[in-house]
Design a protein around this motif. Sequence first.
Motif, mmCIF file in Angstrom:
data_model
loop_
_atom_site.group_PDB
_atom_site.id
_atom_site.type_symbol
_atom_site.label_atom_id
_atom_site.label_comp_id
_atom_site.label_asym_id
_atom_site.label_seq_id
_atom_site.Cartn_x
_atom_site.Cartn_y
_atom_site.Cartn_z
ATOM 1 N N HIS A 1 0.675 -1.143 0.768
ATOM 2 C CA HIS A 1 0.057 -0.075 -0.018
ATOM 3 C C HIS A 1 0.416 1.127 0.109
ATOM 4 O O HIS A 1 0.360 2.395 -0.144
ATOM 5 N N HIS B 1 -2.693 5.061 0.320
ATOM 6 C CA HIS B 1 -3.447 4.228 -0.527
ATOM 7 C C HIS B 1 -3.606 2.793 0.626
ATOM 8 O O HIS B 1 -3.367 3.012 1.344
ATOM 9 N N LYS B 2 -5.201 2.154 0.163
ATOM 10 C CA LYS B 2 -5.567 1.001 0.761
ATOM 11 C C LYS B 2 -5.750 0.202 0.357
ATOM 12 O O LYS B 2 -5.913 -1.434 0.853
ATOM 13 N N ASP B 3 -4.608 0.004 -0.764
ATOM 14 C CA ASP B 3 -5.266 -1.388 -1.552
ATOM 15 C C ASP B 3 -3.442 -1.728 -2.391
ATOM 16 O O ASP B 3 -2.306 -0.229 -2.998
ATOM 17 N N SER C 1 -3.110 2.688 -7.813
ATOM 18 C CA SER C 1 -3.822 1.600 -6.511
ATOM 19 C C SER C 1 -4.545 0.502 -7.431
ATOM 20 O O SER C 1 -6.314 1.244 -8.120
ATOM 21 N N TRP C 2 -5.133 -0.478 -7.196
ATOM 22 C CA TRP C 2 -5.986 -1.535 -6.805
ATOM 23 C C TRP C 2 -7.760 -0.424 -5.922
ATOM 24 O O TRP C 2 -8.600 -1.291 -5.859
ATOM 25 N N ASP C 3 -6.924 0.258 -5.361
ATOM 26 C CA ASP C 3 -8.237 0.676 -3.998
ATOM 27 C C ASP C 3 -8.989 1.841 -4.868
ATOM 28 O O ASP C 3 -9.731 2.238 -4.327
ATOM 29 N N LYS C 4 -8.563 2.146 -6.303
ATOM 30 C CA LYS C 4 -9.488 2.846 -7.227
ATOM 31 C C LYS C 4 -9.164 4.290 -7.225
ATOM 32 O O LYS C 4 -10.029 4.974 -7.638
ATOM 33 N N THR C 5 -7.928 4.724 -6.450
ATOM 34 C CA THR C 5 -7.522 6.068 -6.403
ATOM 35 C C THR C 5 -6.503 6.265 -7.777
ATOM 36 O O THR C 5 -5.221 4.864 -7.638
ATOM 37 N N ARG D 1 -3.608 9.190 -6.932
ATOM 38 C CA ARG D 1 -2.826 9.601 -5.727
ATOM 39 C C ARG D 1 -1.719 10.671 -6.374
ATOM 40 O O ARG D 1 -1.232 10.471 -6.796
#
Length: 312
Positions: free
Chosen positions: A229, A248-250, A268-272, A274
């Motif tokens: 992450h 990031h969360k993922d 990221s896989w967290d859909k964001t 940054r």
Amino acid sequence: SAINLLHDIEPTRDAGLLERYSVLLDSSSDLLRKHGSLQADQESVTNRVAGFICKFVLTGHTGCVTSLAVVERSIGYDTTYLISGGWDRKIYIWDLEARKLHDTLRGDDDYGNDTDELASDGIILDIEFCKERNEFAYASSDRLVYIRRFSTRGSEMRLVNVLQGHDGEVTQVRWCAFHQLWITGSEDGTIRLWSADGVSYDTVLNAHGSVGVLCIDQVNGCILAGVQHAIRVYDPEYKTLVQTNHGHKDAVRDIIHIHERNQYVSVSWDKTIRIWNAYKKPTRKWRNVDRDSEDTRKNFNFNTVEPIEHQS
């Protein structure tokens, strides 16, 4: 419905609705002719979307394609080439300007062995081209990184060296022009720095987790690593962690450096997506330049400098 709503629009009062719903209409719609601004907006949207239309499809690989590297015309070739690799363990060379397959990595023509050659024992996970040395390196799931001389003839792409040392799949390989090093990252949780010729490795950095992506800072040559992450920034000159970005969360899947804006951008896989401030090397103010020797300045211990932590 949206169409009924458009029939009743008063342009002077509902400009926002005009813009929102005009994309739903066909270019021949009577409503576009009724509201002239709608027609202009529709044409603008069409032009923008048209830029995303697939121009050409290059086919030939028999497995998933995982990696690409560009060999630009500007370094002395008569066209722009694309190197590709993937799960079929083959290296393909494409002529981007002619939009066709140019050649593949294959056996030596002089010995009558012109069949396609497997480039590695494991699947190819990443490719990087080094224009300074006219070489390309590719990382493999067999825990190795292979360096080959680039040639427009597939039979002449000689193996220069094999980078061996990782204990897990090698997921990333990058060329650092700033320090003239090959940089590799692996699922074994390490980042390794190799000499330009690949004969030896200079440093092993502990990433504290599987390395999913690598990026090189174009200004100072620092190494950006997507480790689960987090984004970790290492200074290869002083062999130390200098900055960590959390948010990031993922898993982080890609990082780019936009040097004109002094920013890093990550996905990221967290859909964001940054955006981060790029790392800036600290400058030491010498209180007495006459007394401080050149060796003192060179041997300044950056391990005494606390890494910067960023949250988003």
